[in-house]
Scaffold this motif. Sequence first.
Motif, PDB file in Angstrom:
ATOM      1  N   ILE B  12       0.854  -1.182   0.000  1.00  7.71           N
ATOM      2  CA  ILE B  12       0.000   0.000   0.000  1.00  7.71           C
ATOM      3  C   ILE B  12       0.893   1.236   0.000  1.00  7.71           C
ATOM      4  O   ILE B  12       1.853   1.322   0.755  1.00  7.71           O
ATOM      5  N   THR B  15       1.137   7.388   0.576  1.00  5.97           N
ATOM      6  CA  THR B  15       0.014   8.329   0.539  1.00  5.97           C
ATOM      7  C   THR B  15      -1.260   7.655   1.058  1.00  5.97           C
ATOM      8  O   THR B  15      -1.982   8.210   1.900  1.00  5.97           O
ATOM      9  N   ALA B  16      -1.520   6.467   0.549  1.00  8.99           N
ATOM     10  CA  ALA B  16      -2.734   5.758   0.946  1.00  8.99           C
ATOM     11  C   ALA B  16      -2.714   5.445   2.438  1.00  8.99           C
ATOM     12  O   ALA B  16      -3.727   5.567   3.134  1.00  8.99           O
ATOM     13  N   CYS B  19      -3.435   8.701   4.338  1.00 12.47           N
ATOM     14  CA  CYS B  19      -4.865   9.034   4.224  1.00 12.47           C
ATOM     15  C   CYS B  19      -5.684   8.149   5.149  1.00 12.47           C
ATOM     16  O   CYS B  19      -6.528   8.619   5.903  1.00 12.47           O
TER      17      CYS B  19
END
Lengths: 475, 475
Positions: B12, B15-16, B19
């Motif tokens: 993953i 950024t993900a 978030c």
Amino acid sequence: MFGIYLDRSSEISVTAQLCSQIRQKIEKGELVKGTRLPSTRKLAQEFGIARNVAIDAYEQLIAEGYLIGRTGSGTFVAEGIIAMASDMHGEAEPADMAGQQHRSDPPDQEGIIHFLTGTPDLRSFPRKVWAKYLKNAAEDSPGVLYDYGDIRGEEELRSEISVYLHRTRGMRCSAGQIMIVSGSSEGLALIAKALRPDYSSIYLENPTIEITQHIFRQTEYRITPVEVDESGMKLHEIAHFQDGHLMLLTPSHHFPSGSILSIQRRQHAVRLAEKADSYIIEDDYDGDFRLKGVPIPPLYTLNPDRVIYVGTFSKTLAPGLRIGFLVLPRRLVSRFASVKEELNIRSPSIPQIALARFIRDGRLDRHIHKMKTIYRNRRNVLIEAVKRHFGDRAVIRGDEAGMHVLVEFPQGPFDVDWQRSIAYGVKIHCVEEYSLVKGSHSHQILLGYGNIREEEIETGIERLSRFVHDWKLRN
Amino acid sequence: MFGIYLDRSSEISVTAQLCSQIRQKIEKGELVKGTRLPSTRKLAQEFGIARNVAIDAYEQLIAEGYLIGRTGSGTFVAEGIIAMASDMHGEAEPADMAGQQHRSDPPDQEGIIHFLTGTPDLRSFPRKVWAKYLKNAAEDSPGVLYDYGDIRGEEELRSEISVYLHRTRGMRCSAGQIMIVSGSSEGLALIAKALRPDYSSIYLENPTIEITQHIFRQTEYRITPVEVDESGMKLHEIAHFQDGHLMLLTPSHHFPSGSILSIQRRQHAVRLAEKADSYIIEDDYDGDFRLKGVPIPPLYTLNPDRVIYVGTFSKTLAPGLRIGFLVLPRRLVSRFASVKEELNIRSPSIPQIALARFIRDGRLDRHIHKMKTIYRNRRNVLIEAVKRHFGDRAVIRGDEAGMHVLVEFPQGPFDVDWQRSIAYGVKIHCVEEYSLVKGSHSHQILLGYGNIREEEIETGIERLSRFVHDWKLRN
């Protein structure tokens, strides 16, 4: 026997020719009931064929009822067959449906540039790789895979999808909750049918994609349109679900406006469904193509018991694959399986196995990554062209995801017949086409860039601007 | 920012992860509305990430409504987000449907020999050849083939089918009259739906296959059963069609009895349909496997304007391909195309192209020829075994075509619960299962030999004879 001609060079077997010609003679009334046919020995001699062939032909015609065999006395034409006019066998003329082709991108539409939405870049589909995966899946698969499959689709694919959804969207679901369908349409039709005993109406975003309305209207749902603004469906205007209502949302990227449903409205939607003991259908048709940042967590993650997630590979890979899926709340799994079983609609197994392996090997991620770069560039070219030709007169919306943008002309032109732009060599779709309540979207158009060539964009927008200019002058 | 952990080895993206963790903090109420978040510069420093990553994450969360960006003063948690109990993100347990597998031949059913009907020999499917055809079709096809296809199916396949039907069955129809479906079930459902505005009832053969009844019942047709004898449906007992009736027939090989509809009854059926301005649906599910002689000319040839022909490759090749077709009277073509278009159900294009070439190259003929030999031998072994174990007590019917025979016990046993034979290690189906009017077929069973191994047949019949023997003793 008169008038029988056997063509030994024909692809049709001699037995079949013999049968067919005797049949015709009976049907035409040339051989009438009670007529005694030559013995098989005689027939064989006459035509120079093996006696077995003659026996086979007679036996077949006896089985079909044309002839009757009486032991010891021979073979006769049966009773009760009506002689038919010979023109009943007339040649069927081609019933062609010219102009009813349903390909969205006919090879040559006389140079018209079509800013089509909803179709991905078909030239970029990894044909060779996919061909290899198909071949291997077809070769390796045990015989059982060629049988009628699990009504929910192949376990192998369902597992890979569940892993993929967790990795890319944070969704937690088991393979058992996933149901493979031939695309979103079959998925939505299945939902409509399976839930119809308990629900009779549905909230739809307005505007929305046409097929959604059709599907729910066909299954006799009443449709309650809800307006959409820049944060998605105006959910705050709904205090509670009316009786027997479902709700359909495109939270990641509303079609056609491109809005993203805000977290406040997402939570509100889920609360509404919980209170009403109802379900939200989440159509995540292009959620993989968020062009800024990463995919937004689906509504599903807020409450997996209240959301039916609809996914498709039509946008990430190609519509021609015809593979999509549903993620179902656990309590709905067996109900949906029975409805699908009753309809007996299944998807071919080999492409499912190929896709499972394609995903497992990271090929899907790689393809999406590649396509995001392509779409991002194309979108930049498009936006620049729109700005250059329209300046302040055009506002661009919904450009954060997907494969299309919405262009609004706040000061008009209004009441445009956008179809006429074809005369200028450019084809676009107006938001009005997708509107459940007509009259307020004619100044908004959609520019799809999924399957357009980058070099066509500038020319297309230039043509569009000439069309808009001329329309204003004339109206 | 406290409690955020970024795993750089994860699949993953950073950024993900960022978030997702900020989202969770907001949803759990750890970050409350109005909270000011660290600047992107600070965040980048703290976690040792590029500043762009931090900007991307904030922009995404702003787009989703979690955060608000105020120019010049920073980024804040938005209002109106309800803190949720953390267990809402709980792991979904697998909702497995053990025992609801729908494969007709599970790999190991503890040595039970299943005389299954309707499934062809899956081990004999020409896997390698098919794999090659799939690969080539996927590689060669222009991009347009990966798009949403013609609603009627690929032109290339429709052409080949029309040639094939002419060659093997004497049918004259153009490619324009053919519509590709995912199998007979979709075909029948489409017929039911498209003709429902004008027809509300249907004559069905009794007994008949279950799925047929389901499909027409679902579309709210009333069903009028008509008995079948050794010459097919007792059509002579019908003087004229009742109001709004259609008729469905399996003329080449009635399922399950195996009867062939006689020419007298065929003609009568067509006349009835003509007079009533109605249609006959001809389900030619296994017409290619006439084991004596050649295929019987379909009802369709008697009047192509009154017969809808339903064909499938599920028996000649494999059910897992999910390819069947309709041949439509010309006047029905556009009506059917619109109904299918509304449902938006299409079949994948590449396997259609592969099949078209497979037929054109004579591969289908060769496969059918090979399978006829296999089925003929298997049927002989089966019939011999039945004769050896049951002698005069059993009468064998419907052995001229297809992949099953009907075995009748004229002197009983009657009222047998045939399912109990599983305890003896053999599974068979009783004609009673297919009966629309219950009570008169319990002494008739079906022995399918399509997908059974030749070496299992003797043992299977021996077990069956022990079961019948014991049943008689006990009852």
